[in-house]
Write a protein that holds these residues in place. Structure first.
Motif, PDB file in Angstrom:
ATOM      1  N   THR A 128       0.849  -1.195   0.000  1.00 35.74           N
ATOM      2  CA  THR A 128       0.000   0.000   0.000  1.00 35.74           C
ATOM      3  C   THR A 128       0.885   1.247   0.000  1.00 35.74           C
ATOM      4  N   THR A 354       2.975  -3.476  -6.515  1.00 34.23           N
ATOM      5  CA  THR A 354       1.738  -3.947  -7.141  1.00 34.23           C
ATOM      6  C   THR A 354       1.859  -3.725  -8.642  1.00 34.23           C
ATOM      7  N   SER A 676      -9.379  -5.154  -5.552  1.00 32.19           N
ATOM      8  CA  SER A 676      -8.737  -5.180  -4.241  1.00 32.19           C
ATOM      9  C   SER A 676      -7.468  -6.013  -4.326  1.00 32.19           C
ATOM     10  N   ILE A 677      -6.502  -5.646  -3.481  1.00 33.53           N
ATOM     11  CA  ILE A 677      -5.185  -6.287  -3.533  1.00 33.53           C
ATOM     12  C   ILE A 677      -4.934  -6.921  -2.175  1.00 33.53           C
ATOM     13  N   ASP A 678      -4.575  -8.191  -2.166  1.00 30.63           N
ATOM     14  CA  ASP A 678      -4.395  -8.857  -0.873  1.00 30.63           C
ATOM     15  C   ASP A 678      -3.012  -8.528  -0.284  1.00 30.63           C
ATOM     16  N   ALA A 679      -2.767  -9.028   0.917  1.00 31.53           N
ATOM     17  CA  ALA A 679      -1.532  -8.676   1.622  1.00 31.53           C
ATOM     18  C   ALA A 679      -0.290  -9.155   0.868  1.00 31.53           C
ATOM     19  N   GLU A 680      -0.467 -10.128  -0.016  1.00 32.38           N
ATOM     20  CA  GLU A 680       0.671 -10.631  -0.805  1.00 32.38           C
ATOM     21  C   GLU A 680       0.830  -9.861  -2.121  1.00 32.38           C
ATOM     22  N   ARG A 682      -1.428  -9.534  -4.541  1.00 33.54           N
ATOM     23  CA  ARG A 682      -2.126 -10.137  -5.669  1.00 33.54           C
ATOM     24  C   ARG A 682      -3.507  -9.483  -5.825  1.00 33.54           C
ATOM     25  N   ARG A 684      -7.200  -9.510  -6.303  1.00 33.90           N
ATOM     26  CA  ARG A 684      -8.124 -10.613  -5.986  1.00 33.90           C
ATOM     27  C   ARG A 684      -9.065 -10.946  -7.138  1.00 33.90           C
TER      28      ARG A 684
END
Ligand code: FES
Ligand code: FES
Lengths: 788, 162
Positions: A128, A354, A676-680, A682, A684
């Motif tokens: 982020t 990202t 949305s972007i996950d903690a890794e 990626r 979603r």
């Protein structure tokens, strides 16, 4: 007399084939001997590359070529060359290319790509912008100081890829005044995926020492130049042509698949096709960037905005791409719409681990307009002024100063607000349809611009009296190549649009062009084409003057004939002129060009801006009514009205089609297109099941009025109409939802869970802890300014 | 044993394996590239064809399942140079932009109108629920569909084609 071609609803020349399934887009192309390619991508967001071993893949069936970073030495970028074709030493985002394979079949290419051995050592990631701007953040580009600077002037440091500022007037003094109310707001907007139905795709071959690429792009010249740069060859050794493009919306405003296919074609000696899968498109699209915004204004009791300051953080993902350029736009979108006594704005592109973001229809404008218009409504609430009265009082008019000090011409927004009021007053309110749900309404304004810039056109008069327009223009569905340009050329030469043949983009045949995007095609190519027609017309009249034994000044060119003024029966046909020219002057042709006039900012006002002022501003006023279901959080749009500044409507029906389509894309952005972007790191959403674009049942007919007559440098006074319809939509919806719920909407998209949160779990406006409260504390120091 | 399928009124032999998606066979074996494969997952509708007259997303239909059945693609709608009423209506309303979604939308609506020639606007919109168009915002498409409703035109176009 032929009926006038300007202002008429000419049908599209490509509609029949598109409706019959005969149009061959890039994805439908290929031929004998063609190989299929696949790209091996990283499945982590941040890592050191320990080893890449392609040998196991080379032994797989059907494999003809494998290429890696060793084959592509260059780096590209717009302001800073930070982006290699394949990851070198380091992975910076989930989905980053590591190698590419060409094989006899697609299945073989994919299997071989999977068989490449990739050994990685995971590194800490900043997913982020909060993480990327934290004091202990991992540096995503540890070598950022060594990158080649392609455009100087921005500030850079660590994970700040680019910073641009505007400062006009004494903002500190404005905020210190005793007679002002200070209003402060924070906003957040999500990413939006362009999702054109045709993915990024190309077919490349290598012949006689040159690359030939047929591709689905908006920017044939940028593809040519970037491919050359990445491959380390001469730009002139790359030829790009563009068949019909199955949608773009900004996604195809940068290179994509082309350099991979080009390398594989050279390595294998065979034509190579590369098309992204839908999943790759979801993971690696150059989405509209997510943004975090803090904005603060000092306003007097009677509604004068004496000072405004803002910080806008734009997430560019792992590489800068378009974003350093787009930081410029904050000055004109968030800094637009209203007269400001003093202003300072800081706009940053921030690196994260990202997927890189990029251009999307009205890039930067959609969220800044959302933030500005919501903030404006908060100002109105704070000083107790009617939102429409406030807008009327403050919108930019004739001689108003823009944020970078440019002087606007003409009263445009004011009369457009009047027109909107007439339209909405002439119809009943839709409140009854809310039927127990919360009803809200809002009118918002927006400032956008036409991204003009260089274009070239050649017009050839053919022996049959028709003409061929040769440009690098691309038809992406907006109709500019299929409707407006033939209309403009026909009008210039007294022909019918059917007499005008449009040559599809080919960088070997036509001169340089920036590409289709930013509403520029009708304007820049329109002027270039008009200029080419002036030369053609002059030559036609010269030949005709001999034939008619009259002075060229006494001749008119209309209805496919040249005649003597006042003696219409004394005439020769254009084909006869063309035939005569063959034996006297030689075939007739003309060339024309256009470039941005380059309107300047006030000296010292803007730093790090690739454009200092708007050469061609465009305005829009939107109004919408919504019903919010308090039980589900669902927002229904009950009515939607648009007044759009079009300069002059060349093809009104086509413009209405653009407005309908653009507003609907904006409704998706405002309400349910959630990336949305996950903690890794990626993304979603991997397909249409989870990424919800608007469907036929979600939408409504947009009521629109085309506002004509505003000043324009465009052909016949026209402005581009395709880009701006999406600009105000999130703003209109968010302001209407705030109006309905009485809550401060500060985040988009307004998905049902988010709206429910707003209604039930609301805990006050959000704070952006990664943006310093004191505006100046956000600025990078002067020694961070980059030099070429 | 090879498969036989009646594609656009012509009996064809399929060389691909029975599990190959019908969309792939149409595009790659028969060069009927009007059928678009956009998501490959059944969510966008761009690959819609008629199987025995009913709309089906061809990316999810293994070709083995249509053995001996009638498949119609967008290429079958016009008869000679005469567009179907629905195609002509799309030109009338200037509905087409990039055009990628139209093959699927035309097949969905053609199948739908043959069952429900008098459908109202809401039913037309729900018939289109499985077809994504990213360009047009749908209105001109719905308007075109409404303009031919009831005239029996759509139905006769289907008959003419079959
Ligand atoms: S490709 Fe078949 S539904 Fe999308
Ligand atoms: S016209 Fe482009 S997707 Fe429908």
């Amino acid at each position: 007399m032929n009926k006038p071609v300007i202002g008429s609803d000419l049908p599209r020349r490509d509609a029949r084939d598109k409706l019959r399934g005969r149009t061959r887009y890039t994805i439908d192309r290929g031929g004998l001997g063609m190989l299929h390619a696949a790209v091996r991508r990283s499945d982590v967001a941040s890592a050191r590359i320990v080893r890449v071993d392609v040998e196991p893949a080379r032994r797989m069936p059907g494999v003809r070529a494998i290429v890696t970073a060793d084959d592509a030495p260059g780096r590209y970028g717009l302001t800073v060359a930070d982006h290699p074709l394949f990851a070198v030493d380091r992975i910076r985002f989930h989905g980053e290319p590591i190698a590419a394979v060409a094989a006899e079949t697609l299945a073989q290419a994919r299997a071989a790509a999977d068989a490449i051995v990739v050994e990685l050592e995971t590194l800490p990631a900043a997913i982020t912008m909060e993480q990327a701007l934290a004091p202990d953040a991992p540096e995503i580009h540890p070598d950022w100081r060594d990158y080649e600077v392609l455009f100087p002037g921005g500030r850079r440091s660590g994970n700040v890829a680019w910073e641009a500022t505007v400062e006009r007037g004494d903002t500190d003094a404005a905020f210190a005044r005793g007679d002002v109310t200070i209003v402060e707001s924070c906003f957040r907007s999500g990413r939006q995926n362009q999702t054109p139905l045709e993915p990024r795709a190309c077919v490349a071959s290598y012949e006689d020492g040159r690359f030939f690429i047929e591709t689905s792009t908006q920017v044939p010249w940028a593809v040519r130049d970037t491919t050359a740069r990445l491959l380390g060859v001469r730009p002139s050794d790359v030829r790009v042509t563009v068949p019909a493009v199955g949608g773009g919306f900004g996604l195809k405003f940068e290179f994509a698949v082309e350099p991979f296919a080009a390398l594989l074609a050279r390595a294998s000696g065979r034509p190579v096709r590369l098309a992204n899968t839908r999943r790759e498109e979801m993971q690696t699209a150059l989405c509209r960037e997510n943004a975090d915004i803090r904005i603060r204004s000092a306003v007097t009791r009677d509604g004068e905005i004496v000072g405004r300051e803002a910080v806008v953080l734009m997430d560019c993902g792992a590489y800068g791409g378009e974003q350093p350029f787009l930081t410029t736009m904050t000055a004109h979108t968030l800094g637009g719409n209203y007269r400001l006594g003093s202003v300072r704005l800081l706009s940053r592109a921030v690196y994260t681990n990202t997927a890189p973001t990029g251009a999307f229809r009205a890039c930067n404008g959609t969220y800044n307009t959302f933030a500005l218009e919501r903030h404006t409504d908060e100002i109105c609430a704070a000083i107790g002024m009617d939102p429409i009265a406030f807008r009327r009082r403050n919108v930019i008019g004739d001689k108003a100063l823009g944020s970078t000090g440019q002087v606007f011409e003409g009263d445009v927004l004011g009369p457009m607000l009047d027109r909107m009021e007439e339209m909405t007053a002439s119809r009943p309110s839709q409140q009854a349809r809310a039927d127990g749900r919360l009803y809200g309404r809002a009118t918002v304004v927006g400032t956008w611009f036409i991204f003009v810039g260089p274009s070239a056109a050649t017009v050839n008069l053919n022996p049959d009296g028709g003409v061929t327009l040769v440009t690098s223009g691309v038809e992406i569905g907006s109709g500019s190549m299929m409707q407006s340009l033939p209309q403009i050329v026909a009008d210039s030469l007294g022909l019918t649009p059917q007499d005008v043949t449009i040559r599809a983009a080919d960088t070997d045949a036509a001169g340089y062009d920036v590409g289709v995007g930013g509403g520029r095609q009708t304007v820049s190519l329109g002027v270039a084409s008009t200029n080419a027609c002036i030369e053609v017309k002059k030559k036609i009249l010269r030949v005709a003057s001999e034939m008619l034994e009259a002075d060229p000044a006494d001749l008119v060119l209309e209805d496919g004939h040249v005649s003597i003024v006042g003696v219409p029966e004394q005439r020769v046909s254009v084909p006869a002129v063309a035939a005569r020219a063959q034996v006297t002057t030689g075939p007739i042709s003309g060339s024309g060009a256009f470039t941005a006039p380059g309107t300047a900012a006030m000296p010292g006002c803007a730093a790090g801006h690739m454009l200092e002022a708007l050469d061609l501003p465009v305005f829009a006023v939107h109004d919408c009514e919504v019903a919010v279901d308090p039980a589900t959080g669902h927002v229904e749009v009950l009515s939607y009205t648009v007044v759009q500044d079009v300069g002059r409507a060349i093809n009104p029906r086509a413009i209405r089609g653009q407005i309908q389509g653009g507003v609907v894309q904006g409704l998706g952005y405002a309400l349910h297109e959630d990336v949305s972007i996950d903690a890794e790191g990626r993304i979603r959403q991997e397909g249409f099941e989870t990424y919800r674009v608007p469907l036929a049942q979600d939408v409504l007919a947009i009521d629109c009025h085309l506002h004509e007559g505003a000043p324009s440098i465009g052909p016949l006074g026209a402005k581009g109409a395709g880009e701006v319809p999406i600009l105000n939509v999130a703003a209109a919806v968010a302001c209407a939802v705030s109006n309905a719920t009485g809550k401060s909407v500060d985040t988009i998209p307004l998905t049902p869970p988010r709206v429910l949160d707003l209604l039930t779990g609301y805990d006050g406006p959000q704070e952006h802890h990664h943006i310093a409260k004191q505006w100046t504390d956000n600025c990078l120091p002067d020694d961070a300014v980059c030099v070429a | 044993m090879s498969l036989r399928v009646v594609v656009n009124h012509e009996e064809r032999t399929v060389a691909s394996a029975p599990l190959t998606p019908l969309s792939t066979v149409l595009r790659e074996e028969f060069a009927l590239t009007g059928t678009k494969e956009v998501c490959g997952e059944g969510f966008c509708g761009a690959c819609t064809v008629l199987v025995d007259g009913a709309p089906a997303v061809s990316c999810l239909v293994p070709v083995g399942l249509v053995e001996g059945r009638r498949v119609e693609t967008v290429e079958s709608l016009a008869v000679g140079e005469d567009l179907s009423a629905l195609q002509a209506a799309m030109i009338e309303t200037d509905a087409v932009q990039c055009g990628m979604c139209f093959p699927g939308i035309l097949m969905t609506l053609t199948g739908f109108f043959s069952e429900r020639p008098d459908a109202d606007e809401e039913e037309i919109r729900s018939a289109l629920a499985g077809n994504i168009c990213r360009c047009t915002g749908y209105e001109a498409i719905v308007e075109a569909a409404l303009s031919i409703r009831g005239a029996g035109a759509a139905a006769s176009a289907v008959e003419a084609a079959s």
